[in-house]
Design an enzyme around this catalytic site. Structure first.
Site, PDB file in Angstrom:
ATOM      1  N   ALA A   1       2.100  -6.544  -1.669  1.00 38.59           N
ATOM      2  CA  ALA A   1       1.214  -7.055  -2.511  1.00 38.59           C
ATOM      3  C   ALA A   1      -0.148  -6.317  -2.231  1.00 38.59           C
ATOM      4  O   ALA A   1      -0.336  -5.874  -1.084  1.00 38.59           O
ATOM      5  CB  ALA A   1       1.293  -8.399  -2.395  1.00 38.59           C
TER       6      ALA A   1
ATOM      7  N   LYS B   1      -0.565  -6.809  -7.951  1.00 37.67           N
ATOM      8  CA  LYS B   1       0.261  -5.742  -7.347  1.00 37.67           C
ATOM      9  C   LYS B   1       0.065  -4.437  -8.422  1.00 37.67           C
ATOM     10  O   LYS B   1      -0.376  -4.568  -9.534  1.00 37.67           O
ATOM     11  CB  LYS B   1       1.995  -6.107  -7.734  1.00 37.67           C
ATOM     12  CG  LYS B   1       2.211  -7.237  -6.723  1.00 37.67           C
ATOM     13  CD  LYS B   1       3.697  -7.552  -6.628  1.00 37.67           C
ATOM     14  CE  LYS B   1       4.651  -6.619  -6.597  1.00 37.67           C
ATOM     15  NZ  LYS B   1       4.396  -5.319  -5.638  1.00 37.67           N
TER      16      LYS B   1
ATOM     17  N   ASP C   1       9.115  -7.268  -1.497  1.00 37.61           N
ATOM     18  CA  ASP C   1       8.322  -6.419  -2.010  1.00 37.61           C
ATOM     19  C   ASP C   1       6.590  -6.825  -1.506  1.00 37.61           C
ATOM     20  O   ASP C   1       6.659  -7.960  -0.879  1.00 37.61           O
ATOM     21  CB  ASP C   1       7.979  -6.644  -3.586  1.00 37.61           C
ATOM     22  CG  ASP C   1       7.155  -5.410  -4.338  1.00 37.61           C
ATOM     23  OD1 ASP C   1       6.933  -4.422  -3.434  1.00 37.61           O
ATOM     24  OD2 ASP C   1       7.244  -5.024  -5.391  1.00 37.61           O
TER      25      ASP C   1
ATOM     26  N   GLU D   1       8.540  -3.404 -10.927  1.00 35.52           N
ATOM     27  CA  GLU D   1       8.488  -4.573  -9.853  1.00 35.52           C
ATOM     28  C   GLU D   1       8.954  -6.054 -10.484  1.00 35.52           C
ATOM     29  O   GLU D   1       9.436  -6.901  -9.975  1.00 35.52           O
ATOM     30  CB  GLU D   1       7.193  -4.586  -9.043  1.00 35.52           C
ATOM     31  CG  GLU D   1       7.231  -3.434  -8.317  1.00 35.52           C
ATOM     32  CD  GLU D   1       5.822  -3.177  -7.515  1.00 35.52           C
ATOM     33  OE1 GLU D   1       5.862  -2.314  -6.684  1.00 35.52           O
ATOM     34  OE2 GLU D   1       4.654  -3.693  -7.930  1.00 35.52           O
TER      35      GLU D   1
HETATM   36  C1  5RP Z   1       3.184  -1.024  -5.757  1.00 39.83           C
HETATM   37  C2  5RP Z   1       2.814  -2.305  -5.199  1.00 39.83           C
HETATM   38  C3  5RP Z   1       2.677  -2.629  -3.566  1.00 39.83           C
HETATM   39  O1  5RP Z   1       3.516  -3.665  -3.463  1.00 39.83           O
HETATM   40  C4  5RP Z   1       1.063  -2.747  -3.311  1.00 39.83           C
HETATM   41  O2  5RP Z   1       0.643  -1.715  -3.680  1.00 39.83           O
HETATM   42  C5  5RP Z   1       1.213  -2.784  -1.811  1.00 39.83           C
HETATM   43  O3  5RP Z   1       1.335  -1.517  -1.270  1.00 39.83           O
HETATM   44  P1  5RP Z   1       1.475  -1.288   0.390  1.00 39.83           P
HETATM   45  O4  5RP Z   1       2.743  -2.123   0.931  1.00 39.83           O
HETATM   46  O5  5RP Z   1       1.446   0.020   0.517  1.00 39.83           O
HETATM   47  O6  5RP Z   1       0.027  -1.691   0.878  1.00 39.83           O
HETATM   48  O7  5RP Z   1       2.504  -3.084  -5.963  1.00 39.83           O
HETATM   49  O8  5RP Z   1       3.034  -0.884  -7.075  1.00 39.83           O
END
Ligand code: 5RP
Length: 219
Positions: A83, A94, A81, A103
């Site tokens: 962040a 997050k 995932d 998540e």
């Molecule tokens: C979603 C999250 C995402 O991991 C976080 O917002 C990062 O997103 P991106 O990869 O678009 O920058 O926590 O709830």
């Protein structure tokens, strides 16, 4: 390199973290979208995915990747995932994509959290990015007030957003998060809080950081 190119780079690099023959935990966001697209190239080598949002589920399924309900799996080796912020100890903020509750649930099923992020996400201390907090709608004002009293933060409801779980999100500005684990434990106990977007109990074991010099692995 652009930020999008850095996201694509770490999305691709994360394939090396996938354990063939197992179910993969999949996060949410633009960086994870790059990972999902890369994962499609090895979809026949995995047993499927557990997803952290409706959006990721749709993208996985569009690639023909089987998505399992979280209740169908007891444990998964790895959760991948993004962040909004990550510090040098693997603590994260997050929830920028509103998927923080699912998540955290999928992260809890996983033996390892692998964070994929572009270099702009690495910080010395968490708190510049507004902290997302999923709340039961009737508690939104109360939790917002409490943030002001307890931490001096300015919490506002994210306009026009309802989470996949039917709740509201607060974004809390003006925080200086000196002890992420303590804040996570404290805020989680406030009535009406579903999930706070501090990931300290479920912090990243590894971060694949996209930099102009290539992917750096932080442990
Ligand atoms: C979603 C999250 C995402 O991991 C976080 O917002 C990062 O997103 P991106 O990869 O678009 O920058 O926590 O709830």
């Amino acid at each position: 390199m652009t930020q999008d190119e850095l996201k694509a780079l770490v999305g691709q690099a994360a394939l090396a973290e996938v354990v063939p023959g197992t179910v993969v935990g999949v996060g949410t966001g633009s960086t994870v979208n790059c990972f999902i697209d890369a994962l499609a190239t090895m979809k026949d080598q995995i047993a499927g995915a557990v997803s952290s949002s409706v959006k990721s589920t749709e993208r996985l399924q569009a690639h023909g990747i089987r998505v399992l309900d979280a209740n169908e799996v007891e444990s998964i080796p790895v959760y991948i995932d993004g962040a909004d912020e990550i510090d040098h100890h693997g603590n994260m903020i997050k929830g920028g994509g509103a998927a923080l509750t699912r998540e955290k649930i999928v992260a809890d099923l996983a033996q390892r959290f692998v964070c994929i992020a572009d270099a702009s996400k690495l910080v010395d201390a968490l708190g510049r990015f507004p902290l997302p907090v999923e709340v039961i709608p009737m508690a939104a004002a109360q939790v917002a007030r409490r943030f002001g009293q307890a931490y001096g933060g300015d919490a506002r409801v994210r306009e026009g957003v309802v989470t996949d779980n039917g709740n509201l999100l607060l974004d809390v500005r003006g925080l200086s998060i000196t002890d992420p684990a303590a804040m996570e434990a404290e805020v989680n106990q406030w009535p009406g809080v579903v999930t706070v977007g501090v990931f300290a109990r479920h912090k990243a074991r590894v971060c694949l950081l996209g930099t102009p010099e290539g992917v750096k692995t932080l442990r």
